[in-house]
Design a protein around this motif. Structure first.
Motif, PDB file in Angstrom:
ATOM      1  N   SER A   1      -7.950  34.437 -15.880  1.00 15.61           N
ATOM      2  CA  SER A   1      -8.291  33.033 -16.145  1.00 15.61           C
ATOM      3  C   SER A   1      -9.368  32.523 -15.201  1.00 15.61           C
ATOM      4  N   ALA A   2      -9.726  33.325 -14.194  1.00  8.42           N
ATOM      5  CA  ALA A   2     -10.860  32.957 -13.346  1.00  8.42           C
ATOM      6  C   ALA A   2     -12.123  32.835 -14.188  1.00  8.42           C
ATOM      7  N   ARG A   3     -12.181  33.523 -15.318  1.00 12.67           N
ATOM      8  CA  ARG A   3     -13.308  33.395 -16.237  1.00 12.67           C
ATOM      9  C   ARG A   3     -12.753  33.141 -17.637  1.00 12.67           C
ATOM     10  N   PRO A   4     -12.290  31.898 -17.898  1.00  9.32           N
ATOM     11  CA  PRO A   4     -11.636  31.606 -19.189  1.00  9.32           C
ATOM     12  C   PRO A   4     -12.504  31.989 -20.384  1.00  9.32           C
TER      13      PRO A   4
ATOM     14  N   ALA B   1     -21.741  49.277  -7.323  1.00 12.44           N
ATOM     15  CA  ALA B   1     -21.072  48.991  -6.058  1.00 12.44           C
ATOM     16  C   ALA B   1     -19.563  48.907  -6.236  1.00 12.44           C
ATOM     17  N   GLY B   2     -19.113  48.961  -7.488  1.00 13.41           N
ATOM     18  CA  GLY B   2     -17.688  48.797  -7.800  1.00 13.41           C
ATOM     19  C   GLY B   2     -17.601  48.170  -9.176  1.00 13.41           C
ATOM     20  N   ILE B   3     -16.655  48.626  -9.986  1.00  9.25           N
ATOM     21  CA  ILE B   3     -16.613  48.194 -11.381  1.00  9.25           C
ATOM     22  C   ILE B   3     -16.000  46.800 -11.462  1.00  9.25           C
ATOM     23  N   LEU B   4     -16.852  45.796 -11.497  1.00  7.25           N
ATOM     24  CA  LEU B   4     -16.354  44.430 -11.620  1.00  7.25           C
ATOM     25  C   LEU B   4     -16.900  43.766 -12.872  1.00  7.25           C
ATOM     26  N   GLY B   5     -17.667  44.491 -13.666  1.00  8.52           N
ATOM     27  CA  GLY B   5     -18.114  43.958 -14.949  1.00  8.52           C
ATOM     28  C   GLY B   5     -19.426  43.211 -14.876  1.00  8.52           C
ATOM     29  N   ALA B   6     -19.935  42.905 -16.081  1.00  9.23           N
ATOM     30  CA  ALA B   6     -21.274  42.332 -16.196  1.00  9.23           C
ATOM     31  C   ALA B   6     -21.378  40.958 -15.544  1.00  9.23           C
ATOM     32  N   ALA B   7     -20.325  40.133 -15.677  1.00 14.09           N
ATOM     33  CA  ALA B   7     -20.412  38.764 -15.137  1.00 14.09           C
ATOM     34  C   ALA B   7     -20.586  38.808 -13.622  1.00 14.09           C
TER      35      ALA B   7
ATOM     36  N   ARG C   1     -12.722  38.376  -9.537  1.00 16.09           N
ATOM     37  CA  ARG C   1     -11.288  38.311  -9.772  1.00 16.09           C
ATOM     38  C   ARG C   1     -10.994  38.757 -11.206  1.00 16.09           C
ATOM     39  N   PHE C   2     -11.802  38.276 -12.125  1.00 16.77           N
ATOM     40  CA  PHE C   2     -11.667  38.705 -13.516  1.00 16.77           C
ATOM     41  C   PHE C   2     -11.925  40.220 -13.621  1.00 16.77           C
ATOM     42  N   GLY C   3     -13.010  40.644 -12.996  1.00 22.64           N
ATOM     43  CA  GLY C   3     -13.418  42.053 -13.077  1.00 22.64           C
ATOM     44  C   GLY C   3     -12.345  42.982 -12.532  1.00 22.64           C
ATOM     45  N   ARG C   4     -11.764  42.584 -11.393  1.00 26.72           N
ATOM     46  CA  ARG C   4     -10.746  43.456 -10.798  1.00 26.72           C
ATOM     47  C   ARG C   4      -9.540  43.586 -11.717  1.00 26.72           C
ATOM     48  N   ALA C   5      -9.168  42.490 -12.368  1.00 26.98           N
ATOM     49  CA  ALA C   5      -8.005  42.544 -13.263  1.00 26.98           C
ATOM     50  C   ALA C   5      -8.297  43.461 -14.449  1.00 26.98           C
TER      51      ALA C   5
ATOM     52  N   HIS D   1     -19.290  34.530  -7.548  1.00 28.10           N
ATOM     53  CA  HIS D   1     -19.013  35.966  -7.515  1.00 28.10           C
ATOM     54  C   HIS D   1     -17.523  36.211  -7.319  1.00 28.10           C
ATOM     55  N   ALA D   2     -16.894  35.415  -6.460  1.00 28.71           N
ATOM     56  CA  ALA D   2     -15.467  35.610  -6.214  1.00 28.71           C
ATOM     57  C   ALA D   2     -14.674  35.428  -7.515  1.00 28.71           C
TER      58      ALA D   2
END
Ligand SMILES: Cc1cc2nc3c(=O)[nH]c(=O)nc-3n(C[C@H](O)[C@@H](O)[C@H](O)COP(=O)(O)OP(=O)(O)OC[C@H]3O[C@@H](n4cnc5c(N)ncnc54)[C@H](O)[C@@H]3O)c2cc1C
Ligand SMILES: Cc1cc2nc3c(=O)[nH]c(=O)nc-3n(C[C@H](O)[C@H](O)[C@H](O)COP(=O)(O)OP(=O)(O)OC[C@H]3O[C@@H](n4cnc5c(N)ncnc54)[C@H](O)[C@@H]3O)c2cc1C
Lengths: 366, 474
Positions: free
Chosen positions: B196-199, B311-317, B355-359, B350-351
């Motif tokens: 939900s960090a990126r609804p 640098a780490g898979i956190l996604g496009a956003a 958060r979305f990417g990590r989930a 970015h944070a």
């Protein structure tokens, strides 16, 4: 419970492994330590050329014996003996070739000069413009990538203790011999052999011996698989090129061009400033190579002392400590000189004489 | 030493293109390099000319906006350019490029690496059968050329990508036999608070699932594809229920299908970072082995920045924002004014995105049970046709590092340079030798980063320029 080994060998390259096998043959309790994987130092990344044409005159008997060892190791190390040509493209190179190969032939290598016609018939894809060539039917190559695998299996069969990824971090003398600190349990041993390739100097230093060792950073490159382009090992009169096409079709290119780095700072890195002319020379000699894609370029460390002869014998002034390394053409000679080293440690007479690490390196070797 | 430009950016995906734009805004001279012809990266890949009239979707729109922004900036963009070697010479970076069949060299004072991710497909029996595509790889087929993987496709994999791929196939008129995912519904529910960090992104994901459900496509939660059959083409896909660690349990079920999209998450592409001198550490939550990188892209090496999925898979956003942060950090190093406001704003964006990417990444991380799926005959290294048994036997003789397996068997010495097999080999070593996850590092990468024709490396050679070195001692 901690046991004391009859001998600990620091360095699981070709020198350390070949010596270990000899010692284990007569029942010595042997342990080999390597800071990385077995046989992935110089012994696992070298160009694999087994060529008498690039051996030093005084080392020829060792190289000839080395070739016999490799032939016996056979397919397990990817041994092949297609013969080798050394090429000269200018009058100056032809003179160099004539002088040097004649001396090597006198030293016992079956090297002869061949006509350009004969060369062309054997290797039609070589470039025009070659003015002279020498040939040695004993020349060939082995696959250095298989060194670690080969010795791992043989040492396992010989019940030798092997610790990989286990650096010797500190060596001290004890009443009964030596104690070697490692990230795992310490190793206690009666005798010690330092066979750590480009890393010998700091280890000998820990026992108070300063050996005048320099380290070179040699580079090599390989292409993807190609249709058969040439069959012999090809060298250049200046030594700036060696190449061979393996049975899988890949072409391995070397020639002693220098990369960057030191043994103390990682694996070393290639620089295109030297790789590019090395590859360009390969293409100059064999134009069809131009269409091959290069897949990898890498480096390895090769140690030497000022007279460019081996260190093989007692570590000066330290009883029961020995050193083996700095062998020019060490991949070729390693399996043989390792066996001699084993005999020396056992107190036996060696078939050929060894190279006293306590000698004066500025004097002509006797 | 003077350099050709202030900043070179490797990779023109969301991370790299935004880094370049941000740095150029700060007044730096910027060169943006990518092997694709146009900016966009994996997620916003440009359409090939044959399908320009295809309907737009949110990826193609975002990509078009990015391409416009790059065009309108002062950035020098070199498309269709492969970077194959990175060297540090004195205080500048020297890059070796391949353009067509030509090698070019360029230098830059700072280097931003934005190389993105590559896909991991854990080998299963039959995975090399024609008709099996990587899950992420399949998206490249749609975006590039509107090609569907087959007429009747099973889509299998973890995390959001499986649902995206299935819904894209449907949107393009393809037929889905089933979606098979090892995640359970409750894992998804538990991920929702973080997502939900990126609804906006969460809502998009929900529409994919809703679309599949309303159209009656079976979704097999907590199941995994465990084998594929077919000789010249996939004819059936076999799957099983799995335990929470993804070990197959229960009987095998079969679906007829002519194609399978299969994926087990993404892996940061770190080879360029390693060539530039960065060490890797294992960070499971970031997708595996990564360099140590701060949120603003700063690394342990001076004038070297890393951003985006590399640098780490956190996604496009997250990649977009980290790219901007890295561009800002690099430009600030060359005297550009940094607005503290913007910087703080980007850090908090970015944070949230991270958060979305990590989930999302957590759902897709391969679990240990996957190691039980391959059989002794399953191919692990495609370039050298090495099977699980070949590699396991080698490990059992004591070759317990990826470098040792590579040396002994050539796994990773083929044209792919290990990009496709090394994660599986690392996992196999850990599993066989009973080592903890993340203890077996990938092998040392060696240049070139991509195979380069020897003639392109060796051009303009003059024999007379050969150094007349002292001959070797006789
Ligand atoms: C095949 C694939 C498909 C994907 N599809 C999607 C998707 O549809 N939706 C989604 O949300 N995520 C997708 N992803 C995840 C993806 O990683 C995104 O999160 C996003 O694209 C990351 O942005 P980035 O800028 O970090 O990297 P990328 O977008 O991957 O950009 C990296 C760029 O670097 C270039 N590059 C790398 N090395 C070199 C080199 N040596 N020389 C020249 N150029 C180089 C590549 O060509 C690429 O354009 C996909 C990943 C992969 C691997
Ligand atoms: C690129 C290249 C090409 C070459 N081409 C040829 C050729 O074509 N033909 C030829 O005959 N020769 C060639 N050589 C030379 C040959 O490879 C070497 O002479 C030979 O391999 C040296 O063997 P070694 O056992 O002394 O050293 P290495 O193989 O380097 O072994 C030393 C070992 O010691 C280990 N070690 C170091 N420090 C420690 C420590 N503190 N604790 C534990 N272990 C430690 C290292 O990890 C290493 O495995 C080439 C060399 C290079 C680098």
């Amino acid at each position: 419970m901690s046991t004391t080994h009859d001998i600990a060998i620091i360095g699981g390259g070709i020198m350390g492994c070949a010596t270990a096998l000899r010692l284990a043959e007569v029942g010595m309790r042997t342990i080999v330590l390597d800071q990385g994987d077995l046989g992935l130092g110089a012994s696992g990344v070298n160009a694999g050329t087994l060529s008498l044409q690039i051996k030093r005159v005084k080392l020829m008997p060792y190289a000839l014996a080395g070739h016999r060892e490799w032939e016996a190791m056979g397919v397990a190390v990817g041994f092949k003996k297609p013969g080798g040509y050394t090429l000269a493209f200018t009058a100056r190179e032809a003179a160099l070739l004539q002088e040097r190969q004649s001396l090597k032939a006198q030293a016992g290598a079956p090297i002869r000069f061949v006509s350009i016609d004969e060369l062309r018939k054997a290797e039609p894809n070589l470039a025009p413009g070659i003015v002279a060539a020498s040939y040695c039917p004993e020349d060939g190559y082995a696959n250095s990538s298989l060194t670690g695998r080969y010795y791992r299996l043989r040492m396992r069969a010989a019940d030798i203790d092997v610790r990989e990824r286990c650096p010797a971090t500190k060596i001290s003398q004890t009443s009964g011999g030596f104690r070697i600190e490692t990230p795992q349990a310490p190793v206690k041993c009666v005798r010690l052999l330092i066979a750590a390739g480009g890393w010998i100097k700091p280890l000998a230093g820990q026992l108070g011996v300063d050996l005048p060792i320099n380290v070179r950073v040699n580079t090599a490159s390989v292409t993807e698989r190609m249709k058969p382009l040439f069959s012999a090992v090809i060298g250049h009169a200046t030594g700036l090129l060696t190449m061979k096409q393996k049975t899988d079709g890949t072409v391995l290119i070397g020639g002693g061009w220098q990369g960057r780095g030191t043994p103390q700072s990682g694996r070393g890195t290639v620089t295109m400033e030297t790789v590019i002319p090395n590859l360009a020379l390969a293409q100059f000699a064999l134009p069809a190579l131009g269409s091959a894609r290069v897949t990898r370029c890498w480096t390895g460390f090769e140690a030497n002392v000022p007279d460019f002869y081996p260190l093989a014998g007692q570590l000066p002034g330290v009883a029961n400590a020995f050193v083996l390394g700095c062998v020019r053409g060490g991949f070729t000679i390693g399996p043989y000189i390792g066996r001699l080293m084993g005999d020396f440690i056992l107190g036996r007479e060696t078939e050929l004489s060894l190279f006293d690490p306590g000698r004066d390196f500025n004097e002509e070797l006797q | 030493m003077t350099a050709d430009c202030d900043i070179a950016v490797l990779g023109a995906g969301p991370a790299g293109a935004n880094a370049a734009i941000q740095a150029a805004t700060g007044g730096c001279s910027v060169v943006l390099l990518d092997e694709a012809a146009q900016p966009g990266g994996q997620v916003w890949r440009a359409k090939s000319t044959s399908i320009l009239s295809a309907p737009a979707n949110s990826e193609s729109k975002a990509g078009d906006a990015l391409r416009r922004a790059v065009n309108q900036s002062d950035i020098t963009h070199h498309g269709s350019t492969r970077v194959w070697q990175i060297e540090r010479v004195d205080d500048v970076w020297r890059l070796y490029l391949l353009q067509g069949n030509q090698t070019e060299k360029m230098t830059a004072r700072a280097l931003i690496l934005a190389t993105g991710a590559r896909e991991f497909v854990h080998p299963i029996p039959g995975w090399t059968t024609p008709g099996v595509h990587g899950l992420a790889g399949a998206t490249a087929l749609f975006k590039d050329a509107l090609i569907l993987p087959g007429k009747n496709t099973v889509v299998a994999g973890a995390g959001p990508l499986a649902f995206f791929v299935a819904s894209e196939i449907r949107r393009l008129g393809g037929q889905i036999a089933a979606v098979i995912t090892p995640n359970s519904r409750s894992e998804w529910l538990r991920a929702i608070p973080a997502m939900s960090a990126r609804p906006d992104l969460l809502a998009r994901g929900a529409t994919w699932v809703a679309d599949l459900m309303t159209s009656g496509i079976p979704i097999h939660w907590r199941h995994a594809v465990t084998a594929v059959s077919g000789t010249s083409q996939v004819d059936a896909v076999h799957f099983q229920r799995v335990s929470p660690d993804w070990s197959p349990v229960d009987k095998v079920r079969t679906l007829n299908a002519d194609s399978l999209c299969l994926g087990h998450g993404l892996i940061p592409d770190t080879q360029a970072a390693q060539l530039a001198g960065l060490e890797l550490t294992y960070r499971a939550e970031l997708g595996g082995w990564v360099a140590r990188v701060a949120p603003d892209g700063i690394t342990e090496v001076k004038n070297l920045f890393v951003c985006g999925d590399g640098a780490g898979i956190l996604g496009a956003a997250a990649a977009v924002v980290q790219g901007r942060l890295a561009g800002l950090a690099a430009a600030t190093g060359f005297g550009a004014q940094r607005s503290e406001n913007l910087y703080q704003q980007l850090l908090s964006q970015h944070a949230r995105a991270a958060r979305f990417g990590r989930a999302a990444t957590a759902l897709a991380l391969p679990r240990p049970g996957l190691n039980r799926v391959a059989t002794p005959n399953t191919i692990i290294c495609r370039c050298e046709s090495l099977t699980l048994a070949d590699i396991r036997d080698e490990i059992r003789t004591g070759a317990t590092s990826t470098n040792a397996v590579k040396a002994g068997l050539r796994a990773g010495m083929g044209p792919c340079g290990g990009r496709y097999c090394q994660t599986a080999v690392s996992r196999l070593i850990e599993h066989t030798a009973n080592l903890p996850e993340g203890s077996v590092a990938p092998p040392t990468p060696r240049p070139p980063l991509r195979p380069v024709p020897l003639s392109a490396m060796a051009d303009d050679f003059n024999y007379d320029d050969l150094p007349i070195s002292k001959p070797a001692p006789l």
